[in-house]
Design an enzyme around this catalytic site. Structure first.
Site, PDB file in Angstrom:
ATOM      1  N   ALA A  67       0.838  -1.190   0.000  1.00  0.00           N
ATOM      2  CA  ALA A  67       0.000   0.000   0.000  1.00  0.00           C
ATOM      3  C   ALA A  67       0.876   1.245   0.000  1.00  0.00           C
ATOM      4  O   ALA A  67       1.985   1.245   0.526  1.00  0.00           O
ATOM      5  CB  ALA A  67      -0.909  -0.007   1.225  1.00  0.00           C
ATOM      6  N   LYS A  71      -2.680   4.858  -4.139  1.00  0.00           N
ATOM      7  CA  LYS A  71      -3.511   5.310  -3.032  1.00  0.00           C
ATOM      8  C   LYS A  71      -4.977   5.494  -3.413  1.00  0.00           C
ATOM      9  O   LYS A  71      -5.858   5.461  -2.558  1.00  0.00           O
ATOM     10  CB  LYS A  71      -2.974   6.638  -2.481  1.00  0.00           C
ATOM     11  CG  LYS A  71      -1.615   6.523  -1.799  1.00  0.00           C
ATOM     12  CD  LYS A  71      -1.118   7.895  -1.376  1.00  0.00           C
ATOM     13  CE  LYS A  71       0.194   7.811  -0.625  1.00  0.00           C
ATOM     14  NZ  LYS A  71       0.050   7.153   0.689  1.00  0.00           N
ATOM     15  N   ASN A 116       8.520   9.805   4.060  1.00  0.00           N
ATOM     16  CA  ASN A 116       7.249  10.375   3.628  1.00  0.00           C
ATOM     17  C   ASN A 116       6.399  10.784   4.822  1.00  0.00           C
ATOM     18  O   ASN A 116       6.457  10.183   5.893  1.00  0.00           O
ATOM     19  CB  ASN A 116       6.482   9.384   2.735  1.00  0.00           C
ATOM     20  CG  ASN A 116       5.500   8.521   3.508  1.00  0.00           C
ATOM     21  OD1 ASN A 116       4.379   8.949   3.804  1.00  0.00           O
ATOM     22  ND2 ASN A 116       5.928   7.303   3.859  1.00  0.00           N
ATOM     23  N   SER A 179       0.578   3.886  10.483  1.00  0.00           N
ATOM     24  CA  SER A 179       1.237   5.009   9.829  1.00  0.00           C
ATOM     25  C   SER A 179       1.593   6.074  10.856  1.00  0.00           C
ATOM     26  O   SER A 179       0.780   6.392  11.728  1.00  0.00           O
ATOM     27  CB  SER A 179       0.332   5.631   8.764  1.00  0.00           C
ATOM     28  OG  SER A 179       0.871   6.858   8.304  1.00  0.00           O
ATOM     29  N   ASN A 181       1.898   9.179  10.160  1.00  0.00           N
ATOM     30  CA  ASN A 181       1.567  10.477   9.570  1.00  0.00           C
ATOM     31  C   ASN A 181       0.135  10.934   9.804  1.00  0.00           C
ATOM     32  O   ASN A 181      -0.275  11.964   9.276  1.00  0.00           O
ATOM     33  CB  ASN A 181       1.863  10.443   8.071  1.00  0.00           C
ATOM     34  CG  ASN A 181       3.323  10.139   7.796  1.00  0.00           C
ATOM     35  OD1 ASN A 181       4.201  10.697   8.439  1.00  0.00           O
ATOM     36  ND2 ASN A 181       3.578   9.243   6.860  1.00  0.00           N
ATOM     37  N   THR A 182      -0.635  10.176  10.570  1.00  0.00           N
ATOM     38  CA  THR A 182      -1.963  10.597  11.014  1.00  0.00           C
ATOM     39  C   THR A 182      -1.916  10.682  12.530  1.00  0.00           C
ATOM     40  O   THR A 182      -1.680   9.676  13.201  1.00  0.00           O
ATOM     41  CB  THR A 182      -3.052   9.598  10.570  1.00  0.00           C
ATOM     42  OG1 THR A 182      -3.116   9.577   9.143  1.00  0.00           O
ATOM     43  CG2 THR A 182      -4.408   9.984  11.137  1.00  0.00           C
ATOM     44  N   LYS A 220      -1.938  -4.218   9.919  1.00  0.00           N
ATOM     45  CA  LYS A 220      -0.579  -3.788   9.587  1.00  0.00           C
ATOM     46  C   LYS A 220       0.006  -3.047  10.775  1.00  0.00           C
ATOM     47  O   LYS A 220      -0.601  -2.109  11.302  1.00  0.00           O
ATOM     48  CB  LYS A 220      -0.579  -2.887   8.355  1.00  0.00           C
ATOM     49  CG  LYS A 220       0.825  -2.511   7.873  1.00  0.00           C
ATOM     50  CD  LYS A 220       0.774  -1.818   6.519  1.00  0.00           C
ATOM     51  CE  LYS A 220       2.174  -1.563   5.962  1.00  0.00           C
ATOM     52  NZ  LYS A 220       2.125  -0.973   4.598  1.00  0.00           N
ATOM     53  N   ASN A 249       5.187  -1.475   8.751  1.00  0.00           N
ATOM     54  CA  ASN A 249       5.037  -0.167   8.138  1.00  0.00           C
ATOM     55  C   ASN A 249       6.370   0.594   8.227  1.00  0.00           C
ATOM     56  O   ASN A 249       7.402   0.009   8.551  1.00  0.00           O
ATOM     57  CB  ASN A 249       3.924   0.605   8.850  1.00  0.00           C
ATOM     58  CG  ASN A 249       3.189   1.575   7.940  1.00  0.00           C
ATOM     59  OD1 ASN A 249       3.800   2.249   7.119  1.00  0.00           O
ATOM     60  ND2 ASN A 249       1.880   1.650   8.087  1.00  0.00           N
ATOM     61  N   THR A 250       6.338   1.894   7.969  1.00  0.00           N
ATOM     62  CA  THR A 250       7.541   2.722   8.042  1.00  0.00           C
ATOM     63  C   THR A 250       7.945   2.971   9.490  1.00  0.00           C
ATOM     64  O   THR A 250       7.170   2.761  10.422  1.00  0.00           O
ATOM     65  CB  THR A 250       7.317   4.075   7.346  1.00  0.00           C
ATOM     66  OG1 THR A 250       6.225   4.752   7.992  1.00  0.00           O
ATOM     67  CG2 THR A 250       6.989   3.875   5.878  1.00  0.00           C
ATOM     68  N   GLY A 274      12.293   1.434   3.272  1.00  0.00           N
ATOM     69  CA  GLY A 274      13.428   0.980   2.477  1.00  0.00           C
ATOM     70  C   GLY A 274      14.461   0.236   3.287  1.00  0.00           C
ATOM     71  O   GLY A 274      14.174  -0.332   4.359  1.00  0.00           O
ATOM     72  N   THR A 325       9.494   0.807  -1.768  1.00  0.00           N
ATOM     73  CA  THR A 325      10.651   1.684  -1.935  1.00  0.00           C
ATOM     74  C   THR A 325      11.669   1.108  -2.913  1.00  0.00           C
ATOM     75  O   THR A 325      12.215   1.834  -3.761  1.00  0.00           O
ATOM     76  CB  THR A 325      11.310   1.945  -0.572  1.00  0.00           C
ATOM     77  OG1 THR A 325      10.343   2.543   0.300  1.00  0.00           O
ATOM     78  CG2 THR A 325      12.508   2.866  -0.704  1.00  0.00           C
TER      79      THR A 325
END
Length: 375
Positions: A67, A71, A116, A179, A181-182, A220, A249-250, A274, A325
């Site tokens: 994912a 998107k 990101n 994530s 980022n939220t 995830k 995840n990241t 990555g 990545t």
């Protein structure tokens, strides 16, 4: 061609612009008469010996696009034509949202990584459902997350809204609570908050799928959880009879990066994906396998760049692997190269098919996790 011509040209552009352009080019080529056949001939990985069974599905090969690339559920058919066994679209939220302000995607070439803070920019579950209604044949997973403007109290309802719309159309569904980022999203990984969320999604899927079997449900998770938190999620997933876990995840960690600290500071917040994730993501996988055994399907993600990396994840208990990545750095030939490399490893060990090799190694794998890996 990608390494010497296309990649240098794309890397002259800001990362998000390059992504939009490259994705548009793939979708355009796929729409041209004969384009799909050409893409499959050049990049496809069609070999019955690569097929694997997972989540009650038959995957053409175990290499899945993670994912984050598609998107908006716009180009999954084109992406399946470049050698992926499946494509996971999203993250898709209940409501459409623009994501975080640009710039929000950055390359870290010295680390073979991306940074990101996209913030789940997507068209929303209603439009995604219309796009997925036209799916034909290709395996497509759907990754769902929380709309940013929704309060913590409304988070479960937001996930349920997406599950109701997208569940009947998904080959499998992933609940993304990892994530960075939220704001507040990763707090949902705590077992006491994750349990009611996953149960609500399970109930929603059972309700909207009626007499049909609901799609496999996975969660995830982040690599930044402690080992104890990871084991708690494994226990919860087994308790609720989830189908699997996507790991990972990241990461928000910057430990061990070659990119200068002042550069990272200037780029700002976000998750790193990555190569820097390789050791920790592998360790998380080993923890999950050691705890849950064969009761969960494990999907490996994070730092997979080569067939050797992919083989290590399969040996550690994964049945499917996800990349993103490394696709940016290596180009569209990578899925096929990974799939064929895995088959070569299996045949070198005397197995006729990749599925036979995976089954053998999983049945003989140790349940004892290895020592803690790096970030």
């Amino acid at each position: 061609m990608y390494r010497w011509l296309i990649k240098p040209a794309l890397f002259l552009l800001p990362a998000e612009w390059a992504h939009v352009l490259a994705f548009w080019m793939l979708r355009t080529l796929h729409r041209i008469p004969g384009g799909r056949a050409l893409m499959r001939a050049v990049w496809g990985a069609e070999d019955r010996r690569l097929e694997v069974s997972a989540l009650g599905l038959q995957f053409p090969n175990p290499v899945v696009l993670a994912a984050g690339f598609d998107k908006h559920a716009l180009g999954y058919a084109a992406l399946c034509s470049i050698g992926f066994g499946a494509v996971e679209v999203g993250t898709i939220t209940g409501k459409a949202q623009p994501g975080n302000p640009r710039p929000r995607l950055f390359r870290l070439p010295a680390d073979r990584a991306l940074l990101n803070r996209m913030g789940f920019n997507n068209s929303g579950s209603e439009l995604a459902a219309r796009r997925l209604a036209g799916k034909r044949g290709d395996l497509v997973g759907v990754n769902i997350g929380k709309t940013k403007c929704v309060t913590d109290a409304g988070a479960i309802g937001d996930y349920v809204e997406s599950a109701e719309r997208l569940g009947p159309l998904a080959d499998y569904l992933v609940v993304n609570v990892s994530s960075p980022n939220t704001p507040g999203l990763r707090d949902l990984q705590a077992a006491e908050r994750l349990r009611p969320l996953l149960m609500a999604v399970q109930n929603a899927l059972a309700r909207v799928c009626n007499e049909r079997t609901p799609p496999p449900l996975l969660v995830k998770i982040a690599p930044d959880l402690t080992d104890e938190e990871i084991l708690a999620i494994a226990d919860l997933a087994v308790e609720l009879r989830l189908d699997g876990i996507v790991a990972t995840n990241t990461t928000i960690s910057r430990t061990g990066l070659v990119t200068p600290a002042e550069t990272l500071t200037a780029l700002g917040a976000g998750g790193v994906s990555g190569a820097p994730l390789k050791a920790r993501a592998l360790h998380v996988l080993q923890l999950l396998r050691g705890r849950a055994g064969a009761q969960l399907t494990l999907v490996a993600a994070g730092g997979i760049e080569s067939a050797d990396d992919a083989w290590d994840r399969l040996l550690a208990g994964a049945t499917l692997i996800q990349i993103y990545t490394s696709l940016i750095y290596e180009g569209p030939a990578l899925p096929r190269r990974l799939a064929q490399g895995l088959l070569a490893r299996a045949r070198a060990e005397g197995f006729a098919t990749l599925a036979e090799a995976i089954q053998h190694h999983h049945s003989h794998s140790s349940s004892k996790p290895l020592s803690r890996g790096g970030p």
